[in-house]
Design a protein around this motif. Structure first.
Motif, PDB file in Angstrom:
ATOM      1  N   VAL A  57       0.819  -1.207   0.000  1.00 26.41           N
ATOM      2  CA  VAL A  57       0.000   0.000   0.000  1.00 26.41           C
ATOM      3  C   VAL A  57       0.859   1.266   0.000  1.00 26.41           C
ATOM      4  O   VAL A  57       1.807   1.395   0.771  1.00 26.41           O
ATOM      5  N   THR A  58       0.508   2.192  -0.856  1.00 30.19           N
ATOM      6  CA  THR A  58       0.968   3.580  -0.804  1.00 30.19           C
ATOM      7  C   THR A  58      -0.260   4.436  -1.049  1.00 30.19           C
ATOM      8  O   THR A  58      -0.834   4.422  -2.142  1.00 30.19           O
ATOM      9  N   THR A  59      -0.697   5.171  -0.034  1.00 29.99           N
ATOM     10  CA  THR A  59      -1.953   5.902  -0.162  1.00 29.99           C
ATOM     11  C   THR A  59      -1.899   7.217   0.587  1.00 29.99           C
ATOM     12  O   THR A  59      -1.089   7.394   1.507  1.00 29.99           O
ATOM     13  N   TYR A  60      -2.779   8.141   0.195  1.00 26.65           N
ATOM     14  CA  TYR A  60      -2.911   9.427   0.854  1.00 26.65           C
ATOM     15  C   TYR A  60      -4.270   9.473   1.557  1.00 26.65           C
ATOM     16  O   TYR A  60      -5.266   8.966   1.030  1.00 26.65           O
ATOM     17  N   ARG A  68      -3.675  15.040   4.345  1.00 27.01           N
ATOM     18  CA  ARG A  68      -2.928  15.240   5.578  1.00 27.01           C
ATOM     19  C   ARG A  68      -1.856  14.182   5.820  1.00 27.01           C
ATOM     20  O   ARG A  68      -0.866  14.444   6.495  1.00 27.01           O
ATOM     21  N   TYR A  69      -2.062  12.978   5.268  1.00 24.98           N
ATOM     22  CA  TYR A  69      -1.157  11.880   5.591  1.00 24.98           C
ATOM     23  C   TYR A  69      -0.841  11.043   4.353  1.00 24.98           C
ATOM     24  O   TYR A  69      -1.666  10.899   3.458  1.00 24.98           O
ATOM     25  N   LYS A  70       0.341  10.511   4.365  1.00 23.05           N
ATOM     26  CA  LYS A  70       0.757   9.530   3.363  1.00 23.05           C
ATOM     27  C   LYS A  70       1.173   8.279   4.124  1.00 23.05           C
ATOM     28  O   LYS A  70       1.963   8.342   5.059  1.00 23.05           O
ATOM     29  N   ILE A  71       0.642   7.144   3.702  1.00 24.45           N
ATOM     30  CA  ILE A  71       0.933   5.868   4.376  1.00 24.45           C
ATOM     31  C   ILE A  71       1.555   4.902   3.384  1.00 24.45           C
ATOM     32  O   ILE A  71       1.041   4.703   2.279  1.00 24.45           O
ATOM     33  N   ILE A  72       2.664   4.299   3.784  1.00 23.93           N
ATOM     34  CA  ILE A  72       3.296   3.227   3.025  1.00 23.93           C
ATOM     35  C   ILE A  72       3.411   2.027   3.951  1.00 23.93           C
ATOM     36  O   ILE A  72       3.964   2.136   5.058  1.00 23.93           O
ATOM     37  N   ILE A  93       5.101   0.191   9.159  1.00 21.90           N
ATOM     38  CA  ILE A  93       4.439   1.334   8.547  1.00 21.90           C
ATOM     39  C   ILE A  93       5.415   2.496   8.443  1.00 21.90           C
ATOM     40  O   ILE A  93       6.305   2.673   9.283  1.00 21.90           O
ATOM     41  N   TYR A  94       5.265   3.262   7.368  1.00 22.49           N
ATOM     42  CA  TYR A  94       5.951   4.548   7.220  1.00 22.49           C
ATOM     43  C   TYR A  94       4.861   5.572   6.941  1.00 22.49           C
ATOM     44  O   TYR A  94       4.035   5.392   6.039  1.00 22.49           O
ATOM     45  N   LEU A  95       4.840   6.647   7.728  1.00 26.80           N
ATOM     46  CA  LEU A  95       3.767   7.625   7.622  1.00 26.80           C
ATOM     47  C   LEU A  95       4.353   9.030   7.586  1.00 26.80           C
ATOM     48  O   LEU A  95       5.285   9.340   8.340  1.00 26.80           O
ATOM     49  N   ASP A 105       5.229  17.773   8.259  1.00 24.06           N
ATOM     50  CA  ASP A 105       5.363  18.109   9.675  1.00 24.06           C
ATOM     51  C   ASP A 105       6.222  17.082  10.391  1.00 24.06           C
ATOM     52  O   ASP A 105       7.043  17.412  11.238  1.00 24.06           O
ATOM     53  N   ALA A 106       6.007  15.825  10.041  1.00 24.01           N
ATOM     54  CA  ALA A 106       6.735  14.744  10.705  1.00 24.01           C
ATOM     55  C   ALA A 106       6.663  13.489   9.854  1.00 24.01           C
ATOM     56  O   ALA A 106       5.698  13.279   9.116  1.00 24.01           O
ATOM     57  N   SER A 107       7.692  12.667   9.950  1.00 20.71           N
ATOM     58  CA  SER A 107       7.675  11.332   9.346  1.00 20.71           C
ATOM     59  C   SER A 107       7.820  10.321  10.475  1.00 20.71           C
ATOM     60  O   SER A 107       8.548  10.550  11.439  1.00 20.71           O
ATOM     61  N   ILE A 108       7.098   9.223  10.333  1.00 18.36           N
ATOM     62  CA  ILE A 108       7.031   8.230  11.406  1.00 18.36           C
ATOM     63  C   ILE A 108       7.252   6.846  10.821  1.00 18.36           C
ATOM     64  O   ILE A 108       6.668   6.487   9.798  1.00 18.36           O
ATOM     65  N   LYS A 109       8.102   6.063  11.492  1.00 21.60           N
ATOM     66  CA  LYS A 109       8.305   4.652  11.145  1.00 21.60           C
ATOM     67  C   LYS A 109       8.091   3.806  12.388  1.00 21.60           C
ATOM     68  O   LYS A 109       8.441   4.216  13.496  1.00 21.60           O
TER      69      LYS A 109
END
Length: 207
Positions: A57-60, A68-72, A93-95, A105-109
């Motif tokens: 998955v790669t989605t907004y 607001r968010y991108k999810i991989i 997850i990578y967000l 604003d921020a990247s999260i793994k």
């Protein structure tokens, strides 16, 4: 007329027994008459089966009409037929979180993540790594992100790397932009030159 008393006793004993049996049946059966049993609902197989499973998955995701968010993620599971619906990202997850100008604003793994839809709450577990817009790095093993309250927090060990120093402690709270935060139970403040760079929480070595 001669009465045969032994014969009277012979027929009276079965009568007493019959009355006693009926009395027992009435005591046992009458309280349950007209009373409906409260039985728990059967747990169906559907309770543990996701309603949706998507891989690669790669989605907004938009909020209030804005992206607001991108999810991989390698796998996205959705459970909606339970009391507290949630999404599960058990393969990592990578967000990325965007501001109103579409800046990150921020990247999260994280190794594992759960998103509880009604609560708008993220639960991030295992090698959680967050990088803020100004470049600060946050590493811990458990982090909660409450979107409703615009709050990010943890009660676990955390390591924060700023451009000039590194902070460590147990317990953490921040605003949603990761621009204002505080560490509870601070265990150390170090200059970057005195410590080796690390993007993840350092785990103790085992023999």
């Amino acid at each position: 007329m001669i009465q045969h008393k032994p014969n009277q006793k012979k027929y009276m004993i079965p009568l007493y027994l019959t009355i006693a049996v009926w009395a027992i049946l009435m005591v046992v059966l009458l309280p349950s008459c007209g009373k409906k049993e409260n039985l728990a609902e059967a747990v169906g197989k559907g309770d543990s089966i996701p309603d949706m499973r998507t891989t690669g998955v790669t989605t907004y995701i938009s909020d209030s009409g804005m992206i607001r968010y991108k999810i991989i993620t390698a796998e996205w599971l959705v459970y909606s037929r339970i009391d507290t619906p949630y999404w599960a990202f058990q393969k990592g997850i990578y967000l990325e979180k965007f501001d109103t100008l579409f800046h990150i604003d921020a990247s999260i793994k994280a190794d594992t993540a759960f998103y509880y839809e009604p609560k708008k709450l993220w639960e991030l577990r295992g090698n959680v790594h967050i990088r803020s817009q100004r470049g600060d790095k946050f590493d811990t093993q458990l982090m909660y992100w409450d979107q409703g309250k615009e709050r990010i927090y943890s009660d676990r060990y955390i390591r924060i790397e700023q451009p000039d120093k590194i902070l460590t402690g147990y317990g953490f709270e921040s605003n949603q932009q990761m621009s204002e935060y505080q560490i509870f139970n601070n265990t150390g403040i170090f200059t970057v030159e005195d410590t080796a760079p690390a993007d993840t929480v350092q785990q103790p070595k085992t023999n």
